[in-house]
Write a protein that holds these residues in place. Structure first.
Motif, PDB file in Angstrom:
ATOM      1  N   VAL A   1      11.410  10.503 -11.642  1.00 49.80           N
ATOM      2  CA  VAL A   1      12.991  10.862 -12.702  1.00 49.80           C
ATOM      3  C   VAL A   1      12.595  10.215 -14.070  1.00 49.80           C
ATOM      4  N   LEU A   2      12.054   9.097 -14.297  1.00 45.14           N
ATOM      5  CA  LEU A   2      11.736   8.726 -15.474  1.00 45.14           C
ATOM      6  C   LEU A   2      10.816   9.728 -16.533  1.00 45.14           C
ATOM      7  N   GLY A   3       9.826  10.262 -15.599  1.00 44.60           N
ATOM      8  CA  GLY A   3       8.882  10.913 -16.331  1.00 44.60           C
ATOM      9  C   GLY A   3       9.857  12.432 -16.837  1.00 44.60           C
ATOM     10  N   LEU A   4      10.780  12.760 -15.976  1.00 44.25           N
ATOM     11  CA  LEU A   4      11.369  14.162 -16.506  1.00 44.25           C
ATOM     12  C   LEU A   4      12.495  13.600 -17.514  1.00 44.25           C
ATOM     13  N   LEU A   5      12.729  12.500 -17.378  1.00 44.91           N
ATOM     14  CA  LEU A   5      13.882  12.077 -18.781  1.00 44.91           C
ATOM     15  C   LEU A   5      12.797  11.969 -19.740  1.00 44.91           C
ATOM     16  N   GLY A   6      11.739  11.374 -19.631  1.00 48.28           N
ATOM     17  CA  GLY A   6      10.908  11.181 -20.863  1.00 48.28           C
ATOM     18  C   GLY A   6      10.472  12.524 -21.527  1.00 48.28           C
ATOM     19  N   ILE A   7      10.264  13.646 -20.941  1.00 45.11           N
ATOM     20  CA  ILE A   7      10.089  14.800 -21.577  1.00 45.11           C
ATOM     21  C   ILE A   7      10.999  15.183 -22.614  1.00 45.11           C
ATOM     22  N   CYS A   8      12.327  14.633 -22.340  1.00 43.52           N
ATOM     23  CA  CYS A   8      13.435  15.023 -23.080  1.00 43.52           C
ATOM     24  C   CYS A   8      13.701  14.161 -24.243  1.00 43.52           C
ATOM     25  N   ALA A   9      13.474  12.762 -23.756  1.00 40.85           N
ATOM     26  CA  ALA A   9      14.035  11.580 -24.616  1.00 40.85           C
ATOM     27  C   ALA A   9      13.024  10.843 -25.153  1.00 40.85           C
ATOM     28  N   GLY A  10      11.706  10.660 -24.404  1.00 42.69           N
ATOM     29  CA  GLY A  10      10.675   9.943 -24.737  1.00 42.69           C
ATOM     30  C   GLY A  10      10.572   8.655 -24.495  1.00 42.69           C
ATOM     31  N   ILE A  11      11.970   7.889 -24.532  1.00 42.77           N
ATOM     32  CA  ILE A  11      11.956   6.343 -24.490  1.00 42.77           C
ATOM     33  C   ILE A  11      11.613   6.116 -23.053  1.00 42.77           C
ATOM     34  N   THR A  12      11.737   6.613 -21.940  1.00 43.76           N
ATOM     35  CA  THR A  12      11.647   6.440 -20.676  1.00 43.76           C
ATOM     36  C   THR A  12      10.153   6.727 -20.158  1.00 43.76           C
TER      37      THR A  12
ATOM     38  N   MET B   1       5.073  12.916  -5.739  1.00 48.24           N
ATOM     39  CA  MET B   1       6.096  12.533  -6.768  1.00 48.24           C
ATOM     40  C   MET B   1       5.440  11.409  -7.826  1.00 48.24           C
ATOM     41  N   ALA B   2       4.612  10.548  -7.264  1.00 46.46           N
ATOM     42  CA  ALA B   2       4.133   9.561  -8.106  1.00 46.46           C
ATOM     43  C   ALA B   2       3.213  10.183  -9.350  1.00 46.46           C
ATOM     44  N   ILE B   3       2.373  11.152  -8.616  1.00 48.08           N
ATOM     45  CA  ILE B   3       1.141  11.800  -9.814  1.00 48.08           C
ATOM     46  C   ILE B   3       2.250  12.616 -10.683  1.00 48.08           C
ATOM     47  N   THR B   4       3.218  13.463 -10.279  1.00 50.13           N
ATOM     48  CA  THR B   4       3.851  14.264 -11.270  1.00 50.13           C
ATOM     49  C   THR B   4       4.757  13.267 -12.130  1.00 50.13           C
ATOM     50  N   GLY B   5       5.149  12.463 -11.587  1.00 54.76           N
ATOM     51  CA  GLY B   5       5.927  11.239 -12.789  1.00 54.76           C
ATOM     52  C   GLY B   5       4.703  10.810 -13.830  1.00 54.76           C
ATOM     53  N   LEU B   6       3.751  10.543 -13.275  1.00 56.51           N
ATOM     54  CA  LEU B   6       2.648  10.194 -14.278  1.00 56.51           C
ATOM     55  C   LEU B   6       2.142  11.498 -15.244  1.00 56.51           C
ATOM     56  N   VAL B   7       2.201  12.477 -14.821  1.00 59.36           N
ATOM     57  CA  VAL B   7       1.848  13.592 -15.696  1.00 59.36           C
ATOM     58  C   VAL B   7       2.959  13.733 -16.801  1.00 59.36           C
ATOM     59  N   PHE B   8       4.360  13.649 -16.262  1.00 60.77           N
ATOM     60  CA  PHE B   8       5.390  13.693 -17.108  1.00 60.77           C
ATOM     61  C   PHE B   8       5.612  12.744 -18.144  1.00 60.77           C
ATOM     62  N   GLY B   9       5.193  11.416 -17.691  1.00 58.77           N
ATOM     63  CA  GLY B   9       5.251  10.270 -18.639  1.00 58.77           C
ATOM     64  C   GLY B   9       4.100  10.245 -19.403  1.00 58.77           C
ATOM     65  N   TYR B  10       3.105  10.798 -19.288  1.00 55.12           N
ATOM     66  CA  TYR B  10       1.893  10.723 -20.343  1.00 55.12           C
ATOM     67  C   TYR B  10       2.171  11.717 -21.221  1.00 55.12           C
ATOM     68  N   LEU B  11       2.669  12.966 -20.799  1.00 55.17           N
ATOM     69  CA  LEU B  11       3.120  13.992 -21.840  1.00 55.17           C
ATOM     70  C   LEU B  11       4.289  13.520 -22.651  1.00 55.17           C
ATOM     71  N   GLY B  12       5.202  12.826 -22.066  1.00 58.03           N
ATOM     72  CA  GLY B  12       6.301  12.058 -23.002  1.00 58.03           C
ATOM     73  C   GLY B  12       5.813  11.213 -24.104  1.00 58.03           C
ATOM     74  N   LEU B  13       4.674  10.450 -23.520  1.00 60.57           N
ATOM     75  CA  LEU B  13       4.082   9.532 -24.524  1.00 60.57           C
ATOM     76  C   LEU B  13       3.560  10.015 -25.504  1.00 60.57           C
ATOM     77  N   ALA B  14       2.721  11.198 -25.361  1.00 61.48           N
ATOM     78  CA  ALA B  14       2.034  11.876 -26.502  1.00 61.48           C
ATOM     79  C   ALA B  14       3.163  12.705 -27.162  1.00 61.48           C
ATOM     80  N   GLY B  15       4.124  13.246 -26.637  1.00 59.38           N
ATOM     81  CA  GLY B  15       5.164  13.801 -27.617  1.00 59.38           C
ATOM     82  C   GLY B  15       5.560  12.693 -28.472  1.00 59.38           C
ATOM     83  N   LEU B  16       6.258  11.819 -27.828  1.00 59.04           N
ATOM     84  CA  LEU B  16       6.729  10.422 -28.617  1.00 59.04           C
ATOM     85  C   LEU B  16       5.755  10.087 -29.757  1.00 59.04           C
ATOM     86  N   THR B  17       4.531   9.768 -29.622  1.00 57.65           N
ATOM     87  CA  THR B  17       3.504   9.643 -30.352  1.00 57.65           C
ATOM     88  C   THR B  17       3.544  10.342 -31.539  1.00 57.65           C
TER      89      THR B  17
END
Length: 392
Positions: free
Chosen positions: A28-39, A66-82
């Motif tokens: 859930v946090l990874g999906l949100l992070g793709i949009c918001a970055g902060i999560t 689900m854990a792996i998918t969340g990790l992928v989205f999380g790292y993508l979100g971190l890259a976008g935020l950076t």
């Protein structure tokens, strides 16, 4: 013969593993992070903790996918935020630099002075005895190198160094583009120059780089091209400087200590701006000027797409505004305005003059009750300017 049934097989009951709550949270946090970055960072932490818990659970915990998918989205979100933070930092740094530059005077000396031809052939203008001629510089295609000059000389044969001189730009621009002088023919406009010449002064009307015909004002590409040329000429200052240099180089009749700038409306804005940048002038006269160009064109800059047609427009408008460089006005100035002006509010001139007077500037304000934006300038403004110049 009776045969007993085979014994029943007892199948052990297998419990389904529980889904890892951390894995769900990470997804859930990874999906949100793709949009918001902060999560995105919490998503990565939840994903790693979930995978470790699943490995150690002995099969009691599930949700590895689900854990792996969340990790992928999380790292993508971190890259976008950076990337966002890097570009935002670069943008903020550039904006700060642009704001600092916009508050400084234009570097007129950075633009070379072109070569000048001799005075054009002069012909009599009506019965006034005033002579007029026109030329175009042919030095090149850079700022101010192909501008037009129209010269007016008073009647007679003035001696060397005997004449006051007035430099006048054509009015009627949007302050985002320039304008030509126009052909010297039977329909030529003389109303803003002839009175000075009839009063015994030399006059040079000069064009502004970036001419834009009225019919082309809605053409984005032509408007952008005109704006870029006008901006390259430093909001017309290069043209004004070249007109001054032409007088000094080719008009010996002029007293070098009695050269003035003057103009109406948009040309009045340039007259003040030129006075703030050129200490060799004896003074500048401004009839109904827009002294705060940023406020004047706020509707343009409020358009989120204005930078597409006019790159770096906010910095340009600030830098081309007389209000920005008011403390640089060290020469005498005259500001004229009609109280019933519907084009430029008289309050703008009142405030501009009041602020300069408070700083000890040599500035004269003449306000008349009526006449509007144009007629007041013709009927009372220019005559007042002539008398003001003669007293200098």
């Amino acid at each position: 013969m009776y045969q007993a049934p085979p014994p029943r097989q007892i199948v052990p009951i297998t419990r389904m593993p529980k889904t890892s709550a951390l894995g769900v949270a990470g997804l859930v946090l990874g999906l949100l992070g793709i949009c918001a970055g902060i999560t995105s960072l919490p998503a990565v932490i939840c994903g790693h903790l979930s995978l470790r818990a699943i490995r150690r659970s002995g099969g009691e915990l599930g949700g590895q996918g689900m854990a792996i998918t969340g990790l992928v989205f999380g790292y993508l979100g971190l890259a976008g935020l950076t990337l966002f933070l890097v570009f935002a930092g670069m943008g903020a740094k550039k904006a700060a630099k642009d704001a600092a530059v916009a508050g400084t005077p234009y570097p007129l000396s950075s633009v070379a002075i072109p070569s000048f031809p001799a005075l054009p052939a002069m012909t009599a203008l009506g019965d006034s005895g005033v002579k007029v001629g026109q030329l175009r510089l042919q030095s090149g295609s850079g700022p101010g190198e192909s501008m037009e000059l129209r010269i007016y000389l008073p009647a007679g044969n003035p001696a060397a160094g005997s004449l006051r001189c007035v430099l006048v730009a054509p009015a009627g621009t949007t302050l985002l583009s320039g304008t030509d002088v126009g052909p010297l023919d039977a329909g030529a406009y003389h109303d803003e120059c002839l009175p000075y010449a009839e009063a015994g002064m030399a006059v040079v009307m000069y064009s502004l780089d970036g001419n834009l015909d009225r019919d082309d004002s809605d053409d984005r590409e032509k408007s952008k091209a005109a704006y870029e040329r006008f901006r390259g000429a430093q909001a017309g200052l290069v043209n004004a400087r070249n007109a001054l240099e032409f007088v000094l180089a080719r008009m010996p009749q002029v007293d070098r200590g009695k050269i003035f700038a003057a103009g109406h409306s948009s040309a009045a804005t340039l007259s003040l701006l030129f006075g703030e940048h050129e200490s060799r002038l004896a003074g500048c006269a401004a009839y109904a000027p827009a002294t705060d160009v940023e406020a004047r064109l706020k509707e343009v800059t409020d358009n989120p797409f204005s930078n597409l047609a006019f790159p770096e427009i906010k910095a340009f408008l600030k830098r081309s505004s007389p209000k920005t460089h008011a403390d640089k006005l060290t020469i005498p100035a005259l500001v004229f305005h009609a109280a019933d002006d519907k084009n430029v509010p008289v309050a703008d001139s009142r405030d501009f003059v009041a602020n300069l007077k408070a700083k000890g500037a040599d500035i004269t304000f003449r306000e008349v009750p009526e006449g509007g934006h144009y007629d007041a300038m013709i009927v009372e403004g220019i005559p007042a300017g002539i008398e003001w110049m003669k007293r200098r």
